[in-house]
Design an enzyme around this catalytic site. Structure first.
Site, short mmCIF file in Angstrom:
data_model
loop_
_atom_site.label_atom_id
_atom_site.label_comp_id
_atom_site.label_asym_id
_atom_site.label_seq_id
_atom_site.Cartn_x
_atom_site.Cartn_y
_atom_site.Cartn_z
N SER A 23 0.80 -1.24 0.00
CA SER A 23 0.00 0.00 0.00
C SER A 23 0.83 1.27 0.00
CB SER A 23 -0.91 -0.01 1.24
OG SER A 23 -0.10 0.05 2.41
N GLN B 15 12.43 11.18 2.69
CA GLN B 15 12.61 12.55 3.18
C GLN B 15 12.82 13.54 2.04
OE1 GLN B 15 16.02 12.25 5.77
NE2 GLN B 15 14.84 11.35 7.45
N HIS C 58 22.65 3.64 1.50
CA HIS C 58 22.62 5.09 1.68
C HIS C 58 23.83 5.47 2.53
CE1 HIS C 58 21.38 9.17 2.45
NE2 HIS C 58 20.38 9.01 1.62
N ARG D 231 25.50 8.03 -4.79
CA ARG D 231 25.52 7.37 -3.48
C ARG D 231 26.52 6.24 -3.37
NH1 ARG D 231 18.99 7.30 -2.33
NH2 ARG D 231 18.86 9.52 -1.94
N HIS E 113 19.66 0.58 1.77
CA HIS E 113 18.63 1.60 1.60
C HIS E 113 17.63 1.28 0.48
CE1 HIS E 113 16.79 5.51 1.76
NE2 HIS E 113 17.16 5.81 0.52
N GLU F 104 9.43 -0.43 -5.57
CA GLU F 104 10.77 -0.94 -5.30
C GLU F 104 10.95 -2.43 -5.56
OE1 GLU F 104 14.20 -0.58 -1.82
OE2 GLU F 104 12.28 0.43 -1.55
N ARG G 80 20.69 3.84 -8.20
CA ARG G 80 19.55 4.76 -8.33
C ARG G 80 19.98 6.22 -8.15
NH1 ARG G 80 15.72 7.18 -4.70
NH2 ARG G 80 16.70 6.21 -2.92
N LEU H 94 10.34 7.72 -5.82
CA LEU H 94 8.93 8.09 -5.64
C LEU H 94 8.27 8.34 -6.99
CD1 LEU H 94 8.97 10.53 -2.54
CD2 LEU H 94 8.19 8.17 -2.60
#
Length: 530
Positions: A17, A53, A250, A299, A359, A383, A394, A400
């Site tokens: 969800s 975030q 991350h 990253r 991450h 994901e 990524r 998102l």
């Protein structure tokens, strides 16, 4: 309906969800379709989307889809699928505008109505990221969850754990389906945690949106449910997977303030985007030695630089120095600032201790631009899927956007196909049996806890930031033995959520290890030291 058996039916079953699952459910429901949406938590907001975030990729006035394409391909080490990258770069910002700015009105930061603040993160050649302070995902999920809960065509089933996908070749008892060359997904067996029973949910289309895999690692920023259940179920059903060796770590998770096994608090890359720099315990900047882009390098590069620095110095962490941020950090990053305050740190003045943590999963269930998998009637998004957008690493804040776009595309595609076809045939419905309980032994929490510790330590030490043939072979042997033992344990023990999660987690760890062992080439998140 037989006693203790639950049979449910819908046009579409969506497992998960978060942003992808919720957008797909709303897209289908808006077209008059009956949707069952499952969440493992007590509400719709317990997944990883709520933790995001930094923000979501949009566009600024100087932007061009080709520039975004180039940034995504560069970050992904050109291991990306160019058609998927083109799709997200062109279509993503359009769908975002239509859904999140106009329809659902997500409260992104703005100077005045319609004049959005845009920030920049590592790997981006310009500022193009919309954000809600430092809790973008939470705001998105609050709005989507409210829309889902109000929608008359969506049945939300909470505290449900999917056990297995139902397929015609594996589960249908009628020989007509076993002789058929085409294998179709027709729903799932689902464990209802509230009553301790298994439900048979039958649907014309099924979508996996189960999120990430971070919890199979010792240190992760992911929520408790991120164990790769969708990946494990798809793999068992014979669906094609792709890029499973590419696990993004991350670079900056907060060090300290968490209990063993708890997720680590993420310190967003946007903090470095606004001017923070990484320093060692002596207060020296070290990123310029590793990459010309310094603290805003992609990253994977920043993560390895931090691990090198920690190995060289023997320190348990490095530090984020936020004194160079021109904005008021309490206003720009209220969540992070508050978390630091609880640890006795003043974000504006004190160096923040940070370490890398698992991450984001760049691989997953292979899908096309409509979210279709290689198994008939099964879709995947978010994901747990591999669209090819991320390649070997990524780019910040694309996840998102990807979840929203593929959730939307899959929802539309399912709705279009439902308009052209009738539902599942009576013959097929009657030939899918209900779940037969097999184990009688009670689970042992000590055994489950020890197995999880084995999985997490093995993955962190051998299939982590830096990998070698020796480490991966050791992980392969250990996980193969554990997975085999667990299959026996699973057969003999009464079903529970913790047993299902452990079974899925061990299979996910094994899948990732095998993929990493096969790929001898260093690229992006898959870094071979040999």
């Amino acid at each position: 309906m037989a006693m203790n058996h639950f049979r449910l039916q819908s046009d579409a079953l969506i497992i998960g969800s978060g942003i992808a699952g919720s957008v797909a459910a709303l897209t289908l429901a808006d077209q008059g379709r009956d949707v069952i949406l499952l969440t493992a938590g007590a509400d719709l907001k317990t997944g990883n989307t709520s933790l995001a975030q930094g923000g979501i990729v949009y566009r600024n006035e100087q932007d061009d889809p080709k520039i975004l394409e180039k940034d995504i391909m560069t970050a992904g080490w050109r291991h990306n699928y160019s058609r998927a990258v083109r799709h997200i770069a062109r279509k993503g910002p359009e769908v975002l505008k239509e859904l999140f700015l106009e329809k659902y009105k997500i409260p992104f930061n703005q100077r005045k109505p319609g004049d959005w603040y845009l920030t920049r993160e590592g790997g981006h050649s310009m500022a193009r990221i919309l954000y809600c302070d430092d809790h973008t995902g939470r705001n998105i999920m609050e709005v989507l969850a409210e829309a889902v809960e109000k929608h008359p065509n969506i049945r939300v089933l909470t505290q449900r754990t999917a056990i297995d996908l139902l397929t015609t070749q594996h589960h249908a008892r009628h020989l007509d389906f076993k002789y058929n060359l085409s294998n179709q997904c027709v729903g799932a067996y689902v464990f209802n945690d509230q009553v301790g029973k298994v439900e048979t949910i039958l649907s014309k289309f099924t979508m996996l949106a189960t999120g990430g895999i971070g919890q199979i690692y010792l240190h992760t920023t992911n929520t408790r449910g991120s164990i790769g259940s969708g990946l494990a179920m798809a793999h068992r059903a014979g669906t094609r997977l792709m890029n499973c060796e590419y696990v993004q770590f991350h670079p900056t998770a907060l060090y300290g303030g968490t209990k063993r096994g708890e997720r680590r608090f993420l310190v967003s890359e946007a903090v470095r985007g606004e001017g923070a720099v990484l320093v060692n315990s002596r207060g020296e900047r070290f990123m310029p030695r590793h990459d010309p882009r310094a603290d805003l390098a992609p990253r994977d590069i920043v993560t390895r630089a931090i691990m090198d620095e920690m190995l060289t110095s023997g320190d348990d962490s490095v530090y984020l120095d936020c004194s160079g941020i021109k904005q008021d950090v309490d206003k720009r990053f209220p969540t992070i600032s508050e978390r630091c305050r609880k640890m006795g740190l003043n974000m504006a003045a004190d160096p923040i201790p940070v370490v890398p943590a698992a991450h984001y999963f760049c691989g997953g269930i292979l899908v096309d631009n409509r979210g279709r998998t290689t198994l008939e009637q099964l879709y995947a998004a978010g994901e747990c899927s591999c669209t090819g957008v991320h390649g070997a690493n990524r780019l910040a804040s694309t996840s998102l956007l990807e979840g929203m776009l593929w959730g939307h595309s899959a929802g539309h595609d399912m709705a279009m196909r439902l308009n052209r076809t009738s539902g599942l045939s009576r013959k097929l419905l009657d030939s899918i049996p209900d779940w037969v309980p097999h184990g009688i032994r009670d689970e042992d929490p000590a055994l489950i806890s020890q197995d999880w510790a084995n999985i997490r330590n093995t993955m962190w030490n051998y299939v982590g930031v830096s990998r070698s043939s020796n480490r991966l072979n050791r992980a392969f042997v250990d996980l193969r033995k554990l997975t085999k033992n667990l299959q026996d344990f699973y057969r003999e023990t009464a079903l529970s959520k913790s047993i299902i999660d452990l079974f899925h987690g061990s299979q996910t760890a094994y899948i990732i290890t095998v993929a990493a062992l096969r790929n001898k080439e260093t690229k992006g998140c898959h870094y071979r030291i040999d």
